[in-house]
Scaffold this motif. Structure first.
Motif, PDB file in Angstrom:
ATOM      1  N   ALA A 128     -18.256   4.584  -6.505  1.00  0.00           N
ATOM      2  CA  ALA A 128     -19.419   5.111  -5.785  1.00  0.00           C
ATOM      3  C   ALA A 128     -19.203   5.070  -4.275  1.00  0.00           C
ATOM      4  CB  ALA A 128     -20.660   4.321  -6.168  1.00  0.00           C
TER       5      ALA A 128
ATOM      6  N   MET B  27     -21.580  21.017  -7.765  1.00  0.00           N
ATOM      7  CA  MET B  27     -21.220  20.301  -8.997  1.00  0.00           C
ATOM      8  C   MET B  27     -20.809  18.854  -8.668  1.00  0.00           C
ATOM      9  SD  MET B  27     -18.129  21.007 -11.689  1.00  0.00           S
ATOM     10  CE  MET B  27     -16.840  20.830 -10.480  1.00  0.00           C
ATOM     11  N   PHE B  28     -19.926  18.698  -7.672  1.00  0.00           N
ATOM     12  CA  PHE B  28     -19.476  17.338  -7.348  1.00  0.00           C
ATOM     13  C   PHE B  28     -20.640  16.487  -6.844  1.00  0.00           C
ATOM     14  CE2 PHE B  28     -15.195  19.440  -6.967  1.00  0.00           C
ATOM     15  CZ  PHE B  28     -14.651  18.793  -8.064  1.00  0.00           C
TER      16      PHE B  28
ATOM     17  N   ARG C 255     -23.776  16.786  -7.696  1.00  0.00           N
ATOM     18  CA  ARG C 255     -24.586  16.416  -8.862  1.00  0.00           C
ATOM     19  C   ARG C 255     -23.926  15.276  -9.625  1.00  0.00           C
ATOM     20  NH1 ARG C 255     -28.754  16.412 -10.328  1.00  0.00           N
ATOM     21  NH2 ARG C 255     -28.879  17.516 -12.302  1.00  0.00           N
ATOM     22  N   LEU C 256     -22.599  15.298  -9.667  1.00  0.00           N
ATOM     23  CA  LEU C 256     -21.888  14.239 -10.377  1.00  0.00           C
ATOM     24  C   LEU C 256     -21.909  12.922  -9.596  1.00  0.00           C
ATOM     25  CD1 LEU C 256     -18.880  16.260 -11.819  1.00  0.00           C
ATOM     26  CD2 LEU C 256     -20.830  15.368 -13.077  1.00  0.00           C
ATOM     27  N   PHE C 257     -22.206  13.003  -8.309  1.00  0.00           N
ATOM     28  CA  PHE C 257     -22.466  11.777  -7.530  1.00  0.00           C
ATOM     29  C   PHE C 257     -23.934  11.377  -7.667  1.00  0.00           C
ATOM     30  CE2 PHE C 257     -18.507  12.429  -4.959  1.00  0.00           C
ATOM     31  CZ  PHE C 257     -18.025  11.136  -5.050  1.00  0.00           C
ATOM     32  N   HIS C 258     -24.632  12.052  -8.569  1.00  0.00           N
ATOM     33  CA  HIS C 258     -26.019  11.760  -8.920  1.00  0.00           C
ATOM     34  C   HIS C 258     -27.014  12.056  -7.808  1.00  0.00           C
ATOM     35  CE1 HIS C 258     -23.669   9.013 -11.728  1.00  0.00           C
ATOM     36  NE2 HIS C 258     -24.021  10.077 -12.404  1.00  0.00           N
ATOM     37  N   LEU C 259     -26.721  13.094  -7.031  1.00  0.00           N
ATOM     38  CA  LEU C 259     -27.743  13.611  -6.114  1.00  0.00           C
ATOM     39  C   LEU C 259     -28.657  14.533  -6.931  1.00  0.00           C
ATOM     40  CD1 LEU C 259     -25.859  14.640  -2.840  1.00  0.00           C
ATOM     41  CD2 LEU C 259     -26.772  12.425  -3.528  1.00  0.00           C
TER      42      LEU C 259
ATOM     43  N   ILE D 103     -18.732  13.891   0.017  1.00  0.00           N
ATOM     44  CA  ILE D 103     -20.127  14.166  -0.337  1.00  0.00           C
ATOM     45  C   ILE D 103     -21.034  12.981  -0.045  1.00  0.00           C
ATOM     46  CG2 ILE D 103     -21.641  14.478  -2.346  1.00  0.00           C
ATOM     47  CD1 ILE D 103     -19.462  16.593  -3.228  1.00  0.00           C
ATOM     48  N   LEU D 104     -20.588  11.789  -0.360  1.00  0.00           N
ATOM     49  CA  LEU D 104     -21.426  10.612  -0.108  1.00  0.00           C
ATOM     50  C   LEU D 104     -21.034   9.862   1.156  1.00  0.00           C
ATOM     51  CD1 LEU D 104     -22.229   8.783  -3.443  1.00  0.00           C
ATOM     52  CD2 LEU D 104     -23.604  10.380  -2.148  1.00  0.00           C
TER      53      LEU D 104
ATOM     54  N   ALA E  36     -15.203  17.883  -0.703  1.00  0.00           N
ATOM     55  CA  ALA E  36     -15.650  17.305  -1.970  1.00  0.00           C
ATOM     56  C   ALA E  36     -15.494  15.786  -1.982  1.00  0.00           C
ATOM     57  CB  ALA E  36     -14.878  17.928  -3.130  1.00  0.00           C
TER      58      ALA E  36
END
Lengths: 320, 288
Positions: free
Chosen positions: A79, A102-103, A105-109, A153-154, A150
């Protein structure tokens, strides 16, 4: 998270059958700095990065990234990291924007936050015009920028860059370098592998020279350079046929190991007294009838440091 | 990259407590759905690939149904469209088999290009990649079935035993597809590059359908070949759905042929019991 080091590795060992990929690698990277892992192909750089990015198990040792143990709490590490590998690991069919969403969303945004973040990153990486195009239609540099976006993202605590500029043209390479610098200014820690000495010299605060699975030297670029001695005299001859006799002259004056580079018609050697050596070389070259295009005294390059530390050049393949 | 890169990104998930079981479940569902949508977007953005996968079965319907079909015998039937009624259930199943190629090459591509590595370095539920893939394949299979049913109705195929039995037949087809998807996932994890998938899948898939009851009733084949065909897992599903659709060509007095309905459930479950653990094992080996 109060740890002052973003990456800590102690005695990492990794074996593949009978061959040893990592043979006790130690690494400490202070927060907010860039650390370079410099070494030839097959030295173990990528293996080290894959272990730290939780992609690979290891046989012995301990590793901590962003304050969490890599083996015990891989999910928490994941994370907090970003990874950009040697290939641009994006979905080639999806558009740049679809990839980033997509990426994200996969980091749970949330869907909305994912779209907002994707647009922000497209803007920052100068990909707005190509946002709707398939990644397959991107140039190498654009794809690498998308890949880097990518990974960000976080706004990861630690960013792993595995040979981020291999195969890029100089302009794209400078773009990636600028990107890395501004990230670090924002507080991200970067662990960078490279086989380009210039890249390590340009970006890294500290460098670990890695060869056949071991760290053979560690320090700042300046420290590594001075570790192999002081000044060097360098002669560039006009005619490549004079290289051998020029090497002879330089050796007679310097008295150390001469490094000849036929591609650039360059001969160099360590010297003790720079001014005296310069005068001697000029005089002897003239006596020998060798025309020099350039003569100078300078600090050793990282390339020479690498040669001195490992016994071979950085860009050579290591025989298995 | 002229502008500086801001770090005003959303903060990473809270550093404190580990996520609860409920949160994990929610992430698994959410991640799987994102992966499913990704694969479905491929169908929309790159319809060529799907069109190729559709053209093949339709070509088989036309070539076998009209060209070879005139010389084909169907046990216990003699009408003009009997062979096409016999053929369609076979083509439904054949299409599911070929779909395995798309699954395998998709997975092989992701592994080879480092996309899987990126997913694995992210806080994504690890199984989401495969659950998303199999869900997307299922949706794709439904799309393929829709097209083929329409195509079948046009050439004189129909179901004769009510919509309930027909839906049950479709269920059996999809069950087989799920099992084949996992076979494709394993293949994709094993082969080193996606190009190899086509080289492996297409030359093996055709003989596999030929030595089954897809095109020819096994009792019309030489004795030993007929026995092999009857035991072919594809034959079980084809036989079962012929029965459920009320299409001609039911036959064979062997145990497997008489228990096609049971075997159409047993074979896929057996395949899942083999390929799911093998795929999981292979996926975990990526960390070696």
């Amino acid at each position: 998270m109060t740890n002052e080091f973003a990456v800590v590795a102690e005695g990492l060992h990794k074996r593949y059958g009978r061959s040893c990929a990592l043979d006790g690698v130690d690494l400490t990277v202070p927060r907010g700095t860039v650390h370079g892992l410099l070494g030839p192909n097959g030295a173990g750089k990528t293996t080290a990065v894959r272990i730290l990015a939780t992609l690979l198990r290891f046989d012995a040792g301990r590793a901590e990234v962003a304050g969490f143990d890599v083996q015990r709490e891989p999910e928490r590490v994941r994370a907090r990291i970003g990874l950009t590998g040697q290939y641009a690991a994006v979905d080639e069919v999806l558009s740049g924007r679809q990839n980033l969403i997509m990426f994200a969303r996969l980091f749970h945004l949330s869907p909305r936050a994912a779209r907002a973040r994707a647009d922000e990153l497209l803007e920052q990486f100068d990909l707005v015009d190509a946002a709707g195009k398939s990644a397959a239609q991107y140039s190498g540099g654009m794809r690498r920028r998308l890949d880097l976006a990518a990974s960000l993202i976080l706004a990861p605590d630690v960013l792993f860059l595995d040979e981020p500029t291999t195969g890029l043209d100089p302009r794209s390479r400078n773009g990636v370098w600028d990107g890395v610098r501004s990230l670090v200014a924002g507080g991200t820690t970067v662990l960078l592998t490279t086989q380009y000495l210039e890249e390590a010299d340009q970006l890294a605060d500290r460098i670990s020279v890695i060869d056949t699975g071991r760290v053979v030297a560690e320090g700042t670029s300046d420290e590594l350079k001075s570790q192999i001695g002081g000044d060097r005299i360098e002669v560039v001859v006009r005619d490549a046929a004079d290289l051998a006799s020029a090497a002879h002259v330089v050796e007679a004056v310097g008295g150390g190991a001469v490094h000849t580079d036929p591609d650039t018609r360059r001969v160099s050697s360590p010297v003790r007294d720079r001014v005296e050596a310069l005068g001697d070389v000029v005089q002897r070259l003239r006596e020998a009838g060798i025309v020099a295009e350039d003569i100078g005294v300078r600090r050793p390059s990282l390339d020479e440091a690498f040669l001195a530390l490992t016994g071979h050049r950085a860009e050579e393949e290591v025989a298995a | 990259m002229s502008t500086a890169i801001s770090t005003s990104a959303p903060a990473s998930s809270p550093a404190t407590a580990a996520p609860s079981a409920l949160t994990r479940l929610r992430w698994w569902v959410c991640d799987s759905w994102v992966m499913t949508k990704r694969n479905m977007t491929h169908v929309v953005r790159e319809p060529e690939e799907v069109v190729i996968y559709f053209t093949l079965p339709i070509m088989f319907v036309l070539v076998f149904g009209y060209v070879f079909g005139s010389g084909m015998a169907v046990p216990g039937a003699s009408s003009d469209s009997a062979y096409r009624e016999f053929l369609l259930p076979g083509v439904f199943v054949m299409t599911m088999l070929y779909g395995l190629g798309a699954t395998a090459s998709g997975i092989a591509f992701d592994v080879g290009r480092g996309v899987v590595d990126r997913f694995r370095s992210m806080p994504v539920t690890r199984s989401a990649l495969v659950t998303g893939r199999s869900l997307a394949d299922l949706l794709r299979a439904l799309l393929e079935m829709t097209v083929l049913v329409v195509c079948g109705l046009l050439v004189g195929w129909q179901w004769h035993r009510g919509i309930g039995n027909a839906l049950l037949a479709v269920g059996l087809i999809l069950l087989l597809r799920i099992a084949l998807t996992w076979m494709g996932i394993l293949l994709g994890l094993i082969v080193p590059n996606p190009d190899l998938v086509a080289v492996i899948v297409f030359p093996t898939a055709f003989p596999l359908t030929a030595v089954s009851n897809v095109f020819v009733a096994p009792e019309l084949m030489p004795g030993w070949l007929g026995a092999v065909s009857e035991w072919n897992p594809l034959s079980a599903t084809v036989g079962a759905i012929r029965e459920l659709f009320g299409n001609p060509g039911l036959g064979g007095s062997s145990w497997v042929a008489e228990h096609a309905l049971v075997m159409a459930v047993v074979w896929p479950l057996l395949m899942l019991a083999i390929f799911v653990p093998l795929s999981v094992w292979r996926y975990q080996r990526l960390s070696r």
